[in-house]
Write an enzyme that holds these catalytic residues in place. Structure first.
Site, PDB file in Angstrom:
ATOM      1  N   SER A 122       0.812  -1.201   0.000  1.00 42.09           N
ATOM      2  CA  SER A 122       0.000   0.000   0.000  1.00 42.09           C
ATOM      3  C   SER A 122       0.855   1.265   0.000  1.00 42.09           C
ATOM      4  CB  SER A 122      -0.964  -0.058   1.184  1.00 42.09           C
ATOM      5  OG  SER A 122      -1.982   0.882   1.038  1.00 42.09           O
ATOM      6  N   HIS A 147      -2.803  -1.214  -3.943  1.00 52.23           N
ATOM      7  CA  HIS A 147      -4.265  -1.173  -3.996  1.00 52.23           C
ATOM      8  C   HIS A 147      -4.717   0.274  -3.870  1.00 52.23           C
ATOM      9  CE1 HIS A 147      -4.835  -1.672   0.701  1.00 52.23           C
ATOM     10  NE2 HIS A 147      -4.120  -0.616   0.383  1.00 52.23           N
TER      11      HIS A 147
END
Length: 220
Positions: A122, A147
């Site tokens: 992330s 993501h």
């Protein structure tokens, strides 16, 4: 979920950390050096800071970000023309804290070499990709995950639209920067970050998140 912050993290691996950069202070070993004035002791991370090595470990949050930024600014003041090495082992965290680190990386004069050890998920993956091109690395068994930002809001119904627009703005901003760093198209980055997307070290190189895999030191 959260009330007031947009985050980007691998939630299954987030744990609370007590020290500045996510490393348990009670477990930090000390290093003793002999100097002209006698013995001097450092904690291991302070000693490595002298070698221009910074560790970004654990959840990305405001307190950790402030200390990472302080170290970056200090090393710039010491030697503005020497590279800084940022080792990342992080599940992600706060987008605003991560962007504060990212903006400082781009603001200061030294090149920032990023190295993924363990995982960069992330916001950790975003910071990994934001290192100086040609100087972004993974170790062989590291894992990278990208993501879209996670978000949640509690409050009046009239405020939901405001927060929805904000998280969509941040999502678009992160995707554009990721596309710039990786060389991928914006449409591909948007598609690939729609859900948790795990990459091996080899896949991270192919995608453009890092430039190469470090198997061992060149002088070994």
């Amino acid at each position: 979920m959260f009330n007031s912050q947009i985050t980007s993290q691998r939630s299954s691996q987030v744990s609370s950390q007590s020290s500045a950069t996510g490393i348990e202070s009670a477990l930090v070993p000390m290093v003793v050096e002999q100097t002209a004035k006698g013995e001097r002791s450092y904690d291991i991370y302070s000693r490595l800071l002298k070698e221009r090595v910074i560790f970004l470990c654990g959840q990305v949050e405001d307190h950790m970000a402030n200390l990472i930024i302080a170290q970056l600014l200090f090393l710039e003041s010491e030697s503005p023309d020497k590279d800084i090495y940022l080792y990342i082992n992080s599940p992600g965290g706060s987008v605003t804290a991560g962007m504060a680190i990212y903006d400082t990386m781009k603001f200061i004069k030294p090149n920032i070499s990023t190295v993924c050890i363990g995982q960069a998920a992330s916001m950790g993956a975003f910071l990994l990709s934001g290192g100086e091109k040609g100087k972004r690395y993974c170790l062989p068994n590291a894992r990278v995950m990208i993501h879209q930002p996670l978000g949640g809001f509690q409050g009046q119904a009239s405020d939901f639209e405001i927060h929805a627009k904000e998280i969509l703005f941040i999502k678009d901003k992160l995707n554009k920067l990721m596309a710039e760093h990786t060389g991928q198209t914006l449409d591909k980055v948007s598609q690939d970050t729609d859900r948790d997307n795990f990459l091996s070290a080899e896949a991270a190189v192919e995608y453009g998140l890092v430039d190469s895999i470090l198997e061992q030191r060149n002088d070994k």
